[in-house]
Design a protein around this motif. Structure first.
Motif, PDB file in Angstrom:
ATOM      1  N   GLU A 152       0.796  -1.229   0.000  1.00  9.85           N
ATOM      2  CA  GLU A 152       0.000   0.000   0.000  1.00  9.85           C
ATOM      3  C   GLU A 152       0.829   1.280   0.000  1.00  9.85           C
ATOM      4  OE1 GLU A 152      -0.163  -1.686   4.308  1.00  9.85           O
ATOM      5  OE2 GLU A 152      -0.170  -2.445   2.237  1.00  9.85           O
ATOM      6  N   VAL A 153       2.147   1.170  -0.032  1.00 15.77           N
ATOM      7  CA  VAL A 153       2.984   2.376  -0.071  1.00 15.77           C
ATOM      8  C   VAL A 153       3.909   2.343  -1.289  1.00 15.77           C
ATOM      9  CG1 VAL A 153       2.949   2.764   2.419  1.00 15.77           C
ATOM     10  CG2 VAL A 153       4.737   1.339   1.433  1.00 15.77           C
ATOM     11  N   ASN A 154       4.255   3.519  -1.768  1.00 14.43           N
ATOM     12  CA  ASN A 154       5.185   3.674  -2.886  1.00 14.43           C
ATOM     13  C   ASN A 154       6.498   4.201  -2.329  1.00 14.43           C
ATOM     14  OD1 ASN A 154       6.404   4.059  -5.377  1.00 14.43           O
ATOM     15  ND2 ASN A 154       5.375   6.017  -5.756  1.00 14.43           N
ATOM     16  N   ILE A 155       7.537   3.375  -2.392  1.00 11.54           N
ATOM     17  CA  ILE A 155       8.849   3.757  -1.866  1.00 11.54           C
ATOM     18  C   ILE A 155       9.814   3.949  -3.021  1.00 11.54           C
ATOM     19  CG2 ILE A 155      10.763   3.075  -0.358  1.00 11.54           C
ATOM     20  CD1 ILE A 155       8.859   1.264   1.162  1.00 11.54           C
ATOM     21  N   ILE A 156      10.486   5.095  -3.032  1.00  7.38           N
ATOM     22  CA  ILE A 156      11.487   5.390  -4.066  1.00  7.38           C
ATOM     23  C   ILE A 156      12.765   5.846  -3.375  1.00  7.38           C
ATOM     24  CG2 ILE A 156      12.001   6.638  -6.192  1.00  7.38           C
ATOM     25  CD1 ILE A 156       9.067   7.131  -6.598  1.00  7.38           C
ATOM     26  N   THR A 157      13.898   5.368  -3.870  1.00  8.64           N
ATOM     27  CA  THR A 157      15.184   5.768  -3.296  1.00  8.64           C
ATOM     28  C   THR A 157      16.059   6.411  -4.368  1.00  8.64           C
ATOM     29  OG1 THR A 157      16.497   3.782  -3.788  1.00  8.64           O
ATOM     30  CG2 THR A 157      15.042   3.680  -1.877  1.00  8.64           C
ATOM     31  N   VAL A 158      16.959   7.281  -3.937  1.00  7.09           N
ATOM     32  CA  VAL A 158      18.013   7.788  -4.814  1.00  7.09           C
ATOM     33  C   VAL A 158      19.327   7.586  -4.068  1.00  7.09           C
ATOM     34  CG1 VAL A 158      17.607  10.168  -3.994  1.00  7.09           C
ATOM     35  CG2 VAL A 158      18.912   9.784  -6.099  1.00  7.09           C
ATOM     36  N   GLU A 159      20.233   6.806  -4.676  1.00  9.87           N
ATOM     37  CA  GLU A 159      21.419   6.337  -3.957  1.00  9.87           C
ATOM     38  C   GLU A 159      22.678   6.480  -4.815  1.00  9.87           C
ATOM     39  OE1 GLU A 159      20.603   2.396  -2.049  1.00  9.87           O
ATOM     40  OE2 GLU A 159      18.724   2.543  -3.176  1.00  9.87           O
ATOM     41  N   ASP A 160      23.820   6.498  -4.154  1.00 11.05           N
ATOM     42  CA  ASP A 160      25.101   6.534  -4.849  1.00 11.05           C
ATOM     43  C   ASP A 160      26.147   5.775  -4.012  1.00 11.05           C
ATOM     44  OD1 ASP A 160      27.146   7.097  -6.605  1.00 11.05           O
ATOM     45  OD2 ASP A 160      27.585   9.047  -5.703  1.00 11.05           O
ATOM     46  N   PRO A 161      26.371   4.495  -4.313  1.00  6.42           N
ATOM     47  CA  PRO A 161      25.672   3.689  -5.328  1.00  6.42           C
ATOM     48  C   PRO A 161      24.488   2.965  -4.710  1.00  6.42           C
ATOM     49  CG  PRO A 161      27.524   2.465  -4.470  1.00  6.42           C
ATOM     50  CD  PRO A 161      27.526   3.787  -3.735  1.00  6.42           C
ATOM     51  N   VAL A 162      23.729   2.248  -5.547  1.00  5.67           N
ATOM     52  CA  VAL A 162      22.688   1.361  -5.037  1.00  5.67           C
ATOM     53  C   VAL A 162      23.400   0.139  -4.459  1.00  5.67           C
ATOM     54  CG1 VAL A 162      20.715  -0.090  -5.618  1.00  5.67           C
ATOM     55  CG2 VAL A 162      20.960   2.161  -6.690  1.00  5.67           C
ATOM     56  N   GLU A 163      23.421   0.034  -3.122  1.00  4.20           N
ATOM     57  CA  GLU A 163      24.176  -1.035  -2.466  1.00  4.20           C
ATOM     58  C   GLU A 163      23.516  -2.397  -2.669  1.00  4.20           C
ATOM     59  OE1 GLU A 163      27.015  -0.739  -1.045  1.00  4.20           O
ATOM     60  OE2 GLU A 163      27.274   1.316  -0.338  1.00  4.20           O
ATOM     61  N   TYR A 164      22.228  -2.485  -2.328  1.00  5.73           N
ATOM     62  CA  TYR A 164      21.485  -3.733  -2.452  1.00  5.73           C
ATOM     63  C   TYR A 164      20.174  -3.477  -3.174  1.00  5.73           C
ATOM     64  CZ  TYR A 164      24.650  -5.160   1.301  1.00  5.73           C
ATOM     65  OH  TYR A 164      25.764  -5.428   2.053  1.00  5.73           O
ATOM     66  N   GLN A 165      19.746  -4.437  -3.962  1.00  2.00           N
ATOM     67  CA  GLN A 165      18.477  -4.299  -4.684  1.00  2.00           C
ATOM     68  C   GLN A 165      17.353  -4.894  -3.849  1.00  2.00           C
ATOM     69  OE1 GLN A 165      18.769  -5.689  -8.756  1.00  2.00           O
ATOM     70  NE2 GLN A 165      20.874  -4.945  -8.933  1.00  2.00           N
ATOM     71  N   LEU A 166      16.323  -4.073  -3.607  1.00  4.90           N
ATOM     72  CA  LEU A 166      15.204  -4.474  -2.768  1.00  4.90           C
ATOM     73  C   LEU A 166      13.970  -4.716  -3.623  1.00  4.90           C
ATOM     74  CD1 LEU A 166      15.670  -1.889   0.132  1.00  4.90           C
ATOM     75  CD2 LEU A 166      16.532  -4.211   0.004  1.00  4.90           C
ATOM     76  N   GLN A 167      13.389  -5.885  -3.485  1.00  7.92           N
ATOM     77  CA  GLN A 167      12.199  -6.240  -4.251  1.00  7.92           C
ATOM     78  C   GLN A 167      11.040  -5.322  -3.879  1.00  7.92           C
ATOM     79  OE1 GLN A 167      12.327  -8.745  -6.501  1.00  7.92           O
ATOM     80  NE2 GLN A 167      10.249  -8.350  -7.203  1.00  7.92           N
ATOM     81  N   GLY A 168      10.383  -4.740  -4.889  1.00  2.00           N
ATOM     82  CA  GLY A 168       9.204  -3.916  -4.652  1.00  2.00           C
ATOM     83  C   GLY A 168       9.497  -2.460  -4.377  1.00  2.00           C
ATOM     84  N   ILE A 169      10.785  -2.076  -4.382  1.00  4.17           N
ATOM     85  CA  ILE A 169      11.167  -0.680  -4.135  1.00  4.17           C
ATOM     86  C   ILE A 169      11.847  -0.131  -5.382  1.00  4.17           C
ATOM     87  CG2 ILE A 169      12.674   0.823  -2.762  1.00  4.17           C
ATOM     88  CD1 ILE A 169      12.145  -0.938  -0.372  1.00  4.17           C
ATOM     89  N   ASN A 170      11.490   1.082  -5.775  1.00  2.92           N
ATOM     90  CA  ASN A 170      12.072   1.726  -6.949  1.00  2.92           C
ATOM     91  C   ASN A 170      13.360   2.433  -6.537  1.00  2.92           C
ATOM     92  OD1 ASN A 170       9.596   1.378  -8.818  1.00  2.92           O
ATOM     93  ND2 ASN A 170       8.740   2.380  -7.009  1.00  2.92           N
TER      94      ASN A 170
END
Length: 555
Positions: free
Chosen positions: A336-354
């Protein structure tokens, strides 16, 4: 260590692990196959490797070691010829005076012990290791020497300055050497691998539990081919040695996916390479396993589960901020929530998160990415790091418009974050309105559970505890054993302080009061300072006072 001259079959029989019938069959097959009795019993499935080790350990009092956690010096390896090590399936661990500590799968192999004693001139003290681990260790330590010699021969035979050809061939000894370096780092749980060129040598160093240690030293002419191989793995420019480069590579090591971030830096003796090792199989930690005390866990969840506002995680590089952030995101990750991240770098890939990767080449900065994210209808936003005033202001204004924002900031303590934001040019009214809580954390080494022992604290330790209102009569520390590499520590845990921004503190921020005033108010209203949190964990035997002091003394 004097060994009782008793046969392995009798020991296993006395322990009830095998029957007399199984022992008779195994003895008959031993004569026919000309194998060790233990190997016959294992191959026939009469016993397991673990049962074999446990019987030897408990019946004879011989300690069991895990070889992948051992640091073995090359000079110790050189004491025992490779032929003898392979013939008897043993590997030397260390020398203590006139005694050689020797890892063996069968410590009752007296013929092997006598032969190695005569070959080395040292008294042999056996310890138990599994056969599989011994095979891997022999291949790793003795095999690396072979590959180094082959690389030197190839360099001399080809008479070339450019090492690319040697580093590209899949069956090249260079490839095997680099793979062995990475595999050993993963086995030791190292977070970073450093390839350090020196004037007269090439040092391979690992950071294990936050502490640097030199694992091995190689001839200086190995530098060019080792670095070339690492660059090829990460698709970097092998010919460019004058500017820093960054890359990454994913590898499967011992059935685990490992992401390796590679950074090169030109130095006066050649390019230094640092490889950050990320174990993707252990990427997520549940919030209740972060090591938060009951009081801090309550405050942490209060900040994470707020409908809106900013929660900051602070601390120096390598203090576990990213792990804490990902743990919070994992808890918040729902349909029910929309989660978005901006990272440098993307350390780990999380299922269901942009997740958005910062790209300075294309102009995608934290600030620009954050602006775009806010047009994507997010509920929760994670900004990898607040590095400048523009990013800070956008993040704070996003929180004021109904978003929950999680981010990190480089400060020494929780209260310092307020002054840091003000120094960045953020208006105090924005800080007081938007920030809900600030978490400061450090990582300390965890006391080894295999060799933990009580001791009476000295006067300085008692005085330090008394100043923080902690009463102790005894403390715990690691004696140092084969499991922890003689350090007394194994693994790490976090210590924290969590600053909850209440109404009174918001008023103080508007008045731009000093850090000391913020801190005094927070302590009066329930803040547990990070040093006290660490000392409480030392009192519980989870770490030691010296460790806590090491990471907090500058605060």
């Amino acid at each position: 260590m004097a060994l009782v001259r008793k046969r392995i079959g009798d020991l296993l029989l006395d322990a009830g692990v095998i029957s007399e019938e199984q022992l008779k069959k195994a003895l008959g097959e031993q004569k026919e196959l000309k194998m060790r009795l233990g190997d016959v019993l294992l191959s026939q499935g009469y016993i397991t490797q673990q049962q074999f080790i446990e019987v030897l350990e408990f019946q004879l009092g011989i300690p069991h070691v895990q070889l992948y956690r051992q640091k073995i010096e090359q000079k110790v390896i050189n004491l025992l010829p490779q032929k003898l090590a392979e013939q008897h399936g043993v590997i030397p661990l260390r020398v203590e005076g006139s005694k050689l500590v020797l890892a063996m799968s069968d410590p009752l192999d007296y013929y092997a012990i006598d032969e190695i004693r005569m070959a080395t001139g040292l008294r042999v003290e056996p310890v138990i290791a599994s056969k599989d681990e011994l095979e891997r260790a022999i291949k790793r330590y003795y095999g690396l020497q072979d590959t180094i010699e082959k690389i030197n021969q190839n360099l001399q035979a080809q008479d070339i300055d450019e090492p690319i050809q040697l580093a590209e061939e899949d069956d090249s000894p260079v490839v095997k050497t680099v793979n062995q370096i990475i595999i050993q780092a993963v086995q030791l749980g190292a977070s970073d691998i450093h390839i350090d060129p020196q004037e007269d040598s090439l040092r391979i160093r690992y950071r294990v539990d936050g502490i640097m240690r030199t694992e091995r030293t190689m001839p200086p002419n190995m530098h060019s081919v080792i670095v070339a191989r690492v660059k090829i793995m990460a698709n970097l420019n092998v010919a460019e040695r004058r500017v820093p480069q960054d890359g990454r590579v994913e590898m499967d090591i011992e059935f685990r996916k490992v992401d390796i971030r590679i950074s090169t830096l030109p130095t006066i003796h050649g390019e230094k390479v640092v490889m950050r090792v990320l174990d993707l199989s252990n990427s997520l930690t549940e919030v209740d396993k972060l090591g938060l005390s009951e009081h801090n866990l309550k405050l942490f969840l209060q900040g994470v589960e707020s409908a809106h506002g900013v929660m900051l995680i602070t601390g120096p590089t390598g203090s576990g901020k990213t792990t804490t952030l990902y743990s919070a995101l994992s808890r918040l990750n729902r349909d029910e929530v929309n989660i978005i991240t901006v990272e440098d770098p993307v350390e780990y890939q999380l299922q269901g998160i942009n997740q958005v990767q910062v790209n300075l080449v294309t102009g995608l900065t934290f600030a620009r990415g954050l602006r775009s994210i806010l047009r994507q209808d997010p509920n929760i936003v994670m900004v990898g790091e607040i590095r400048d005033s523009e990013t800070a202001e956008i993040a704070i204004r996003a929180a004021m418009t109904g978003h929950l924002v999680l981010s990190t900031l480089h400060t020494n303590s929780a209260v310092n974050s307020i002054s840091r934001l003000i120094d960045m040019g953020i208006e105090p009214f924005l800080i007081s309105s938007a920030i809900n809580s600030i978490v400061a954390q450090r990582l300390v080494r965890r006391t080894c559970t295999h060799c933990i022992e009580p001791y009476i604290p000295n006067s300085e330790e008692l005085n330090l505890m008394e100043r923080h209102e902690i009463v102790v009569e005894k403390l715990l520390r690691g004696r140092g054993c084969s499991e922890c590499g003689r350090t007394g520590y194994r693994g790490r845990l976090a210590i924290h302080e969590i600053l909850h921004i209440d109404d009174a503190l918001r008023s103080m921020i508007l008045q731009k009061r000093s850090d000391n005033e913020y801190r005094d108010h927070a302590i009066q209203h329930g803040l547990i300072p990070i040093m006290r949190d660490g000392l409480l964990k030392a009192a519980a035997g989870l770490t030691t006072i010296s460790e806590v002091f090491r990471v907090t003394s500058k605060d």
